[in-house]
Design a protein around this motif. Structure first.
Motif, PDB file in Angstrom:
ATOM      1  N   ILE A 166       0.851  -1.202   0.000  1.00  0.00           N
ATOM      2  CA  ILE A 166       0.000   0.000   0.000  1.00  0.00           C
ATOM      3  C   ILE A 166       0.879   1.243   0.000  1.00  0.00           C
ATOM      4  O   ILE A 166       0.653   2.202  -0.746  1.00  0.00           O
ATOM      5  CB  ILE A 166      -0.947   0.012   1.223  1.00  0.00           C
ATOM      6  CG1 ILE A 166      -1.946  -1.144   1.147  1.00  0.00           C
ATOM      7  CG2 ILE A 166      -1.704   1.339   1.314  1.00  0.00           C
ATOM      8  CD1 ILE A 166      -2.755  -1.353   2.412  1.00  0.00           C
ATOM      9  N   SER A 167       1.906   1.216   0.852  1.00  0.00           N
ATOM     10  CA  SER A 167       2.837   2.343   0.918  1.00  0.00           C
ATOM     11  C   SER A 167       3.553   2.540  -0.419  1.00  0.00           C
ATOM     12  O   SER A 167       3.634   3.665  -0.938  1.00  0.00           O
ATOM     13  CB  SER A 167       3.857   2.095   2.034  1.00  0.00           C
ATOM     14  OG  SER A 167       4.788   3.142   2.101  1.00  0.00           O
ATOM     15  N   GLY A 168       4.061   1.441  -1.000  1.00  0.00           N
ATOM     16  CA  GLY A 168       4.766   1.529  -2.273  1.00  0.00           C
ATOM     17  C   GLY A 168       3.888   2.026  -3.401  1.00  0.00           C
ATOM     18  O   GLY A 168       4.309   2.871  -4.204  1.00  0.00           O
ATOM     19  N   ASN A 172       4.345   5.334  -5.730  1.00  0.00           N
ATOM     20  CA  ASN A 172       4.395   5.274  -7.198  1.00  0.00           C
ATOM     21  C   ASN A 172       3.375   6.219  -7.820  1.00  0.00           C
ATOM     22  O   ASN A 172       3.658   6.899  -8.814  1.00  0.00           O
ATOM     23  CB  ASN A 172       4.139   3.845  -7.675  1.00  0.00           C
ATOM     24  CG  ASN A 172       5.249   2.897  -7.268  1.00  0.00           C
ATOM     25  OD1 ASN A 172       6.384   3.311  -7.084  1.00  0.00           O
ATOM     26  ND2 ASN A 172       4.928   1.629  -7.096  1.00  0.00           N
ATOM     27  N   LEU A 173       2.170   6.262  -7.234  1.00  0.00           N
ATOM     28  CA  LEU A 173       1.143   7.178  -7.728  1.00  0.00           C
ATOM     29  C   LEU A 173       1.566   8.633  -7.519  1.00  0.00           C
ATOM     30  O   LEU A 173       1.334   9.485  -8.387  1.00  0.00           O
ATOM     31  CB  LEU A 173      -0.187   6.924  -7.005  1.00  0.00           C
ATOM     32  CG  LEU A 173      -0.983   5.730  -7.526  1.00  0.00           C
ATOM     33  CD1 LEU A 173      -2.061   5.325  -6.533  1.00  0.00           C
ATOM     34  CD2 LEU A 173      -1.615   6.049  -8.884  1.00  0.00           C
ATOM     35  N   ALA A 174       2.200   8.903  -6.379  1.00  0.00           N
ATOM     36  CA  ALA A 174       2.666  10.266  -6.112  1.00  0.00           C
ATOM     37  C   ALA A 174       3.647  10.717  -7.193  1.00  0.00           C
ATOM     38  O   ALA A 174       3.583  11.860  -7.670  1.00  0.00           O
ATOM     39  CB  ALA A 174       3.330  10.323  -4.736  1.00  0.00           C
ATOM     40  N   LYS A 191       1.971  11.696   1.371  1.00  0.00           N
ATOM     41  CA  LYS A 191       1.651  11.713   2.809  1.00  0.00           C
ATOM     42  C   LYS A 191       1.142  10.350   3.263  1.00  0.00           C
ATOM     43  O   LYS A 191       1.502   9.867   4.340  1.00  0.00           O
ATOM     44  CB  LYS A 191       0.612  12.799   3.110  1.00  0.00           C
ATOM     45  CG  LYS A 191       1.195  14.200   3.107  1.00  0.00           C
ATOM     46  CD  LYS A 191       0.155  15.237   3.505  1.00  0.00           C
ATOM     47  CE  LYS A 191       0.784  16.618   3.616  1.00  0.00           C
ATOM     48  NZ  LYS A 191      -0.193  17.660   3.966  1.00  0.00           N
ATOM     49  N   GLU A 192       0.321   9.730   2.442  1.00  0.00           N
ATOM     50  CA  GLU A 192      -0.211   8.404   2.794  1.00  0.00           C
ATOM     51  C   GLU A 192       0.912   7.362   2.804  1.00  0.00           C
ATOM     52  O   GLU A 192       0.991   6.508   3.691  1.00  0.00           O
ATOM     53  CB  GLU A 192      -1.300   8.004   1.795  1.00  0.00           C
ATOM     54  CG  GLU A 192      -2.052   6.742   2.151  1.00  0.00           C
ATOM     55  CD  GLU A 192      -2.846   6.832   3.446  1.00  0.00           C
ATOM     56  OE1 GLU A 192      -3.211   5.776   3.995  1.00  0.00           O
ATOM     57  OE2 GLU A 192      -3.098   7.964   3.922  1.00  0.00           O
ATOM     58  N   VAL A 208      12.848   8.782   2.309  1.00  0.00           N
ATOM     59  CA  VAL A 208      12.841   9.109   0.870  1.00  0.00           C
ATOM     60  C   VAL A 208      11.568   9.862   0.508  1.00  0.00           C
ATOM     61  O   VAL A 208      11.611  10.894  -0.184  1.00  0.00           O
ATOM     62  CB  VAL A 208      12.970   7.823   0.025  1.00  0.00           C
ATOM     63  CG1 VAL A 208      12.727   8.125  -1.455  1.00  0.00           C
ATOM     64  CG2 VAL A 208      14.344   7.208   0.205  1.00  0.00           C
ATOM     65  N   GLY A 209      10.418   9.361   0.972  1.00  0.00           N
ATOM     66  CA  GLY A 209       9.134  10.002   0.682  1.00  0.00           C
ATOM     67  C   GLY A 209       9.068  11.421   1.217  1.00  0.00           C
ATOM     68  O   GLY A 209       8.573  12.332   0.537  1.00  0.00           O
TER      69      GLY A 209
END
Length: 250
Positions: A166-168, A172-174, A191-192, A208-209
């Motif tokens: 879910i995080s990955g 990727n969508l971001a 953020k999610e 990284v995010g």
């Protein structure tokens, strides 16, 4: 110096001869129906993994299918599982094609991979295949199709509660939304991704995010938010360094 080159040549020559002999031996064992099934299955597993899996994937898939067919004949659930795992690994070699910018073969392999894992009920790897297809479209500049694939990855991950995925998928969508110029959506998904990464202890991914999120706020000249995430980025980096140090000391 000539002696050194001679020894090097001899080493590689003998290694090649030994490898070919071992491969021939494994083939003979696999095709010898007089041997116990477990010996034959071990031989074909080694054959696929050592000689074909990441170099000649078509051959790996042929052998994997033979292994699966025999496992079904023998009514062996374990060897059916083993065969499917090996075939799945071969399909996932679509990722290797990406290293050579061979997008057509990468896409074909990853589509097969996705179907293979869907048939197995392996939602984690089905999502993995979808997201790598997304990377292909992203690289080619087809962001709408990339968005579609990453959303499918997110859907599967959320449906089955696979938090790491879910995080990955959110990350990727971001990235895709950032390239599409939809900064609010990119910020939302970063953020999610960061929130879930922190929940499950993925400190490196959270760092990284946060770095990407910081760069977006700077780009958008939202300086109060940029300062906030700059401090958070520093804090996460310090934590990561401490964790790395602890791993070295232990």
């Amino acid at each position: 110096m000539k002696l050194v080159f001679t020894l090097i040549f001899l080493f590689f020559f003998l290694s090649t001869v030994f490898a070919q002999k071992e491969k021939d031996t494994l083939f003979k064992i696999w095709h010898n129906q007089a041997l116990h099934d477990s010996i034959r299955f071990d031989a074909v597993t080694n054959l696929i993994e050592d000689y074909y899996l990441f170099t000649k994937t078509d051959s790996a898939l042929v052998l994997g299918r033979q292994m699966l067919d025999l496992a079904k004949q023998k009514n062996s659930n374990q060897f059916q599982i083993d065969a499917n795992i090996l075939m799945g690994k071969a399909y996932r070699s679509g990722n290797l094609y990406l290293e050579y910018d061979d997008y057509i073969n990468a896409f074909k392999a990853l589509q097969k991979s996705q179907k293979h894992y869907r048939d197995l009920g392996d939602k984690l790897n089905e999502g993995w295949s979808a997201t790598y297809q997304g990377f292909i479209f992203q690289t080619l500049g087809d962001y709408k199709e990339a968005e579609k694939q990453h959303l499918e990855h997110l859907r599967l991950s959320e449906k089955y509660g696979i938090k790491r995925s879910i995080s990955g998928a959110n990350g990727n969508l971001a990235n895709v939304y950032s390239k599409m110029g939809d900064i609010p959506k990119s910020i939302k998904h970063w953020k999610e991704a960061i929130k879930i990464s922190k929940e499950i202890g993925l400190e490196e991914y959270a760092t990284v995010g946060t770095g990407y999120l910081l760069s977006l706020y700077i780009k958008e000249q939202q300086y109060p938010e940029a300062i906030k995430y700059l401090n958070e980025y520093k804090r996460l980096q310090n934590n990561l360094q401490l964790l790395n140090m602890q791993e070295i000391l232990t």
